[in-house]
Design an enzyme around this catalytic site. Structure first.
Site: not given
Length: 756
Positions: A86, A536, A262, A42, A88
């Site tokens: 993104e 991306g 972040d 990831h 999830h």
């Protein structure tokens, strides 16, 4: 012991040996956790990095390409747009509300980290079929999570897409896209610099929520133990994020920050190591300074926690007090947790004890890079050899009309109103075209800066995974081409894309072949259009019990509109307007929604793509809309021209009389072929000659096929359906599938305004 822990953290024996070689010793537990996350699929893209180099990443609009939190393009008059998409997926499959909500929160943080104010979000969703209770649970929960977070945050959700296929039953897909607006000079990069500068942690406290989210959930297949992974799902607080947005933008406006990043996947480890690696510096962090929400947290828990709504800033000592005062004004915690050093090492302390000490750039820049084997899947020969016309076909006006209604009621075609009415899509008052048309259109407006412009942007996200299953190279190009048509039908010209590449286990040769071919197809489409990839995400391991999802390379495209008042929507506008088909229809039913709805088949070859013809079509549409020639425009995609015409009728509350000149085609192909490179447009009689001149100038084939008016869609000799029946089939399907067969009130349906 670390040498027993590495396998549980997803590291291979060779990867563990490489860590030992880098450090010259056995890693500590904290170091091992940090490496395991940063070297997870990831975070490191270790199976995809080489393939992703196929993408073009530069172009006339590009200000910031891949490698930062988000891509940034200039859109004219000094304005810039930051955007990224993104996934999830894995968290949402475990806990749909929080998984989807924190997906929205995470992608929005990527946007304002660049210095841009978030202005819009889109969502691209995939689920199994809604006849299964678990799929309804995942669908409802994910939609609610997206709406709950975005609505509370005050960022409009303006578009997206959703498909329902058996292939996504074990792994739903939740892809979140966000956009932000800023002046070009405001562009901020997450690059740590200046030894002696302070590391300021801003926002929420840190807990154990989200631990393992990157390495466990997003880097493994699901199996019977999936429910045990529930604690790895993050929990979001949109109100805290709203404060973060305002505080961080204020800090950037005041010039108080050296860098800003972040804390997303892999938490503090990811943000800090990436900032250090980009800047070629070291960091020294003491976890005991980090505000904790739980007791007795260990150093590794602090470093890999994925607690939400946290930002890491680099601040000079002289600006520290002012920066902390700004955070305090917004009610946010701000804590100095460490310093930038000139050692090039990432040091983690817990009080007086050093628990990690490693070269900083090895976390972010020296992850293993693999080139997996590729093998063409065996199933392709069989599915591509399938002849759609070998199946029984409806004959006669009545049967074909009923087939059209069945397609309009298909979950993959029907109105998405049940979804988007849960979203505040007009907050900020800059949404020019609301959900329900081909693309969202937003005006560029920031009255506080005295830099007004007529410019706008059009945004769309697209991908038909069924096409990619049948031919990943062509399917990926169709995803790009449809996004480009949606942008063009709204009046925009494609500028750049972000993507979210969703696939199964890359260690399986047949899966990696589909990934490689999809990237190759998408890259070729980008080069043909001169449209780069600026950001991306790759999401692998979307498998359950060994069964992969359809290859799903979602394309999020941003287009530029010179004058936002010159835009178009799908809705028919005036009785008497001429209906014109741009492009030509071929006998292409492979992978179509017609085959799926009438026969349950996902087979055949997908429609062919002519990229030169797609470029010409897009240019003709953008010119015609920009010159005020068109009253409506709608691309032909799932369901073919019959569905496109019906959607235009329903959106505008007007019928049409249509005459298709496709005598050489079977009736089902004339109506439901999903040939690419087509759009249905309308214009006033007075503008018809101008439209013809413009179309011919771009060498786009066209045919005048009918006239707007009445209360029925009549396609002579083939289909004849009333506006009322089309609306009844199209509008309430999702709500009925989710909540049962209770009829919606007729007045509720009639009260819905057509798309402007």
């Amino acid at each position: 012991m670390p040498d027993q822990l590495y396998a549980a953290l997803g590291l291979t024996a060779d990867e563990y040996a490489k860590i030992v070689d880098i450090l010259g010793r056995e890693p500590s537990t904290t170091e091992l956790y940090m490496y395991s996350l940063m070297w997870s699929e990831h975070c490191s893209y270790k199976h995809s990095r080489t393939t992703l180099r196929l993408f073009p990443t530069t172009g006339e609009y590009v200000l910031q390409g891949p490698g930062e939190n988000a891509g940034v393009i200039g859109v004219g008059d000094g304005w810039a747009v930051a955007f990224k998409m993104e996934s999830h997926n894995h968290p949402s499959a475990i806990e749909p509300y929080q998984g989807a909500a924190t997906g929205v929160g995470g992608i929005i943080r990527d946007i304002f980290t660049m210095g841009a104010r978030p202005i819009a979000s889109l969502d691209s969703l995939r689920f199994g079929t809604l006849d299964k209770p678990r799929q309804r649970y995942l669908f409802e929960g994910s939609v609610a999570g997206i709406g709950g977070y975005g609505n509370c945050l005050g960022v409009p959700t303006v578009g997206g897409e959703v498909y329902f296929e058996e292939a996504y039953e074990g792994n739903c897909l939740i892809n979140a896209m966000s956009l932000g607006l800023m002046r070009e000079e405001r562009l901020t990069r997450a690059v740590a610099a200046g030894p002696g500068n302070q590391l300021l942690l801003i926002g929420s406290t840190t807990g154990r929520d989200g631990i393992g989210g990157a390495s466990v959930l997003a880097s493994q297949e699901f199996d019977q133990r999936a429910e045990e992974k529930r604690p790895a799902v993050q929990v979001g607080d949109p109100f805290e994020e709203k404060l973060l947005i305002e505080a961080c933008l204020e800090l950037l406006d005041a010039g108080l920050l050296v860098a800003l990043g972040d804390l997303g996947a892999a938490g503090l480890t990811s943000s800090a190591s990436e900032m250090a690696s980009r800047g070629g510096v070291g960091l020294d962090i003491d976890v005991e300074r980090i505000p904790a929400r739980e007791e007795n947290m260990t150093a590794w828990e602090f470093m890999v926690s994925e607690s939400q709504e946290r930002m890491l800033a680099v601040v000079t000592p002289e600006n520290l007090d002012a920066a902390r005062a700004a955070c305090s004004k917004w009610g946010l915690l701000s804590t100095v947790i460490g310093t930038v050093t000139d050692t090039g090492r990432f040091v983690v302390r817990q009080g007086g004890e050093v628990v990690a000490d490693m070269p900083a750039d090895t976390l972010a820049s020296e992850a293993p890079c693999y080139e997996p084997e590729r093998e063409r899947p065996a199933y392709l020969d069989e599915v591509q050899a399938f002849d759609p016309h070998s199946l029984p076909e409806p004959e006669g006006v009545e049967a074909l009309s009923e087939t059209l209604l069945d397609l309009l009621a298909s979950p993959n075609i029907c109105s998405r109103r049940w979804i988007w009415r849960q979203y505040d899509h007009q907050v900020m008052l800059n949404t020019v075209v609301v959900p329900g048309s081909d693309a969202a259109v937003l005006r560029i407006a920031d009255t506080g800066r005295g830099a007004e412009t007529k410019r706008g942007i059009a945004v769309s996200s697209d991908c038909n995974g069924r096409y990619c299953y049948l031919d990943p190279y062509v399917g990926a190009q169709i995803a790009f081409a449809e996004a480009a048509r949606n942008i063009a039908c709204s009046g925009g010209r494609p500028a750049a894309i972000t993507d979210c590449l969703n696939f199964g286990n890359p260690e399986k040769p047949d899966v990696f072949w589909t990934f490689y071919e999809s990237v190759r197809g998408l890259a070729d489409a980008c080069r043909s259009f001169g449209v780069p990839v600026v950001s991306g995400n790759v999401s692998f391991y979307n498998e359950s019990f060994g069964k992969a999802i359809y290859p799903t390379p979602v394309v999020g495209m941003v287009g530029v509109i010179d004058d936002v008042e010159r835009h178009c929507t799908t809705a028919f506008k005036e009785a008497g307007d001429a209906i014109v088909l741009l492009g030509t229809t071929q006998d292409e039913l492979g992978g179509s929604e017609y085959l799926k709805v009438t026969h349950g088949e996902a087979a055949g070859r997908p429609p062919a793509v002519d990229l030169a013809a797609e470029r010409a079509l897009g240019a003709a549409l953008a010119d015609a809309i920009g010159e005020g020639v068109l009253r409506s425009a709608h691309d032909c995609s799932e369901g073919g021209i019959a569905v496109a015409l019906a959607e235009c009728c329903v959106a505008g509350g007007l019928g049409a009389d249509v005459h298709l000149e496709e005598a050489e085609l079977p009736a089902v192909s004339a109506l439901f072929s999903e040939s690419q490179g087509r759009a249905v447009v309308t214009c006033a009689e007075a503008d018809f000659e101008r439209l013809v001149d413009l179309i011919e100038r771009h060498d786009v084939p066209f045919a005048v096929i009918g006239t707007v008016g009445g209360t029925r869609l009549r396609i002579d000799g083939i289909a004849d359906v009333s506006l009322e029946r089309m609306r009844e089939a199209y509008e309430p399907t999702l709500e009925r599938l989710v909540h049962g067969e209770t009829e919606l009130q007729a007045e509720e349906l009639s009260a819905q305004p057509p798309v402007a």
